[in-house]
Design a protein around this motif. Structure first.
Motif, PDB file in Angstrom:
ATOM      1  N   TYR A   4       0.826  -1.211   0.000  1.00 15.02           N
ATOM      2  CA  TYR A   4       0.000   0.000   0.000  1.00 15.02           C
ATOM      3  C   TYR A   4       0.859   1.260   0.000  1.00 15.02           C
ATOM      4  O   TYR A   4       0.582   2.219  -0.729  1.00 15.02           O
ATOM      5  N   SER A   5       1.912   1.279   0.811  1.00 18.04           N
ATOM      6  CA  SER A   5       2.804   2.442   0.857  1.00 18.04           C
ATOM      7  C   SER A   5       3.457   2.683  -0.498  1.00 18.04           C
ATOM      8  O   SER A   5       3.630   3.833  -0.918  1.00 18.04           O
ATOM      9  N   TYR A   6       3.813   1.607  -1.182  1.00 21.42           N
ATOM     10  CA  TYR A   6       4.408   1.723  -2.510  1.00 21.42           C
ATOM     11  C   TYR A   6       3.406   2.358  -3.481  1.00 21.42           C
ATOM     12  O   TYR A   6       3.764   3.239  -4.265  1.00 21.42           O
ATOM     13  N   LEU A   7       2.160   1.913  -3.427  1.00 21.21           N
ATOM     14  CA  LEU A   7       1.128   2.478  -4.300  1.00 21.21           C
ATOM     15  C   LEU A   7       0.945   3.969  -4.058  1.00 21.21           C
ATOM     16  O   LEU A   7       0.787   4.746  -5.002  1.00 21.21           O
ATOM     17  N   MET A  63      -7.503  11.733  -3.017  1.00 20.74           N
ATOM     18  CA  MET A  63      -7.182  12.064  -1.623  1.00 20.74           C
ATOM     19  C   MET A  63      -5.678  12.014  -1.368  1.00 20.74           C
ATOM     20  O   MET A  63      -5.145  12.847  -0.626  1.00 20.74           O
ATOM     21  N   ILE A  64      -4.993  11.068  -2.000  1.00 15.16           N
ATOM     22  CA  ILE A  64      -3.528  11.019  -1.876  1.00 15.16           C
ATOM     23  C   ILE A  64      -2.919  12.292  -2.443  1.00 15.16           C
ATOM     24  O   ILE A  64      -2.040  12.900  -1.822  1.00 15.16           O
ATOM     25  N   TYR A  74      -0.800  10.794   3.901  1.00 23.61           N
ATOM     26  CA  TYR A  74      -2.083  10.117   3.699  1.00 23.61           C
ATOM     27  C   TYR A  74      -2.265   8.959   4.677  1.00 23.61           C
ATOM     28  O   TYR A  74      -3.311   8.835   5.316  1.00 23.61           O
ATOM     29  N   GLU A  75      -1.241   8.117   4.799  1.00 19.37           N
ATOM     30  CA  GLU A  75      -1.350   6.974   5.715  1.00 19.37           C
ATOM     31  C   GLU A  75      -1.496   7.431   7.156  1.00 19.37           C
ATOM     32  O   GLU A  75      -2.228   6.812   7.925  1.00 19.37           O
ATOM     33  N   GLN A  76      -0.824   8.516   7.520  1.00 22.61           N
ATOM     34  CA  GLN A  76      -0.945   9.029   8.881  1.00 22.61           C
ATOM     35  C   GLN A  76      -2.359   9.527   9.144  1.00 22.61           C
ATOM     36  O   GLN A  76      -2.895   9.333  10.235  1.00 22.61           O
ATOM     37  N   CYS A  77      -2.981  10.128   8.150  1.00 25.18           N
ATOM     38  CA  CYS A  77      -4.379  10.561   8.298  1.00 25.18           C
ATOM     39  C   CYS A  77      -5.272   9.369   8.613  1.00 25.18           C
ATOM     40  O   CYS A  77      -6.146   9.449   9.494  1.00 25.18           O
TER      41      CYS A  77
END
Length: 103
Positions: A4-7, A63-64, A74-77
């Motif tokens: 997911y982080s890679y995407l 959103m990203i 984004y992941e932190q959100c």
């Protein structure tokens, strides 16, 4: 399976290459999110699963990019939002969760 982080990084690079991620485009991306949300609602109402999946993906892409433009992770959100709801108490009425503090 792709991480997911890679995407997320790939989406951000894609946006950079197309100059979509420039801060001056923040309002345009916010409007784009509204457009994608409308398509999601249409998919739900008309029971179109392929359109639904496409809309969910498109909304995440936008959103990203919005987070990239705004300078937030984004992941932190997502992590922060989950921390807020993970132990939330309340009840579900007519398919809608009502948090305890709103009852």
């Amino acid at each position: 399976m792709i991480d997911y982080s890679y995407l997320i990084q790939e989406v951000m690079a894609w946006a950079d290459e197309r100059k979509i991620s420039a801060p001056e485009n923040l309002t345009k991306q916010a409007l784009k999110l509204g457009e994608e949300y409308g398509e999601l609602i249409e998919a739900v109402l008309k029971k179109k699963p392929d359109q639904f999946k496409d809309s969910v993906g498109d909304m995440q892409v936008v959103m990203i990019i919005l987070c990239q433009q705004y300078g937030v992770d984004y992941e932190q959100c997502l992590r922060d939002a989950y921390r807020v709801i993970e132990n939330r108490k309340g009840k579900t009425e007519n398919g809608v969760f009502i948090k305890e503090s709103d009852m």
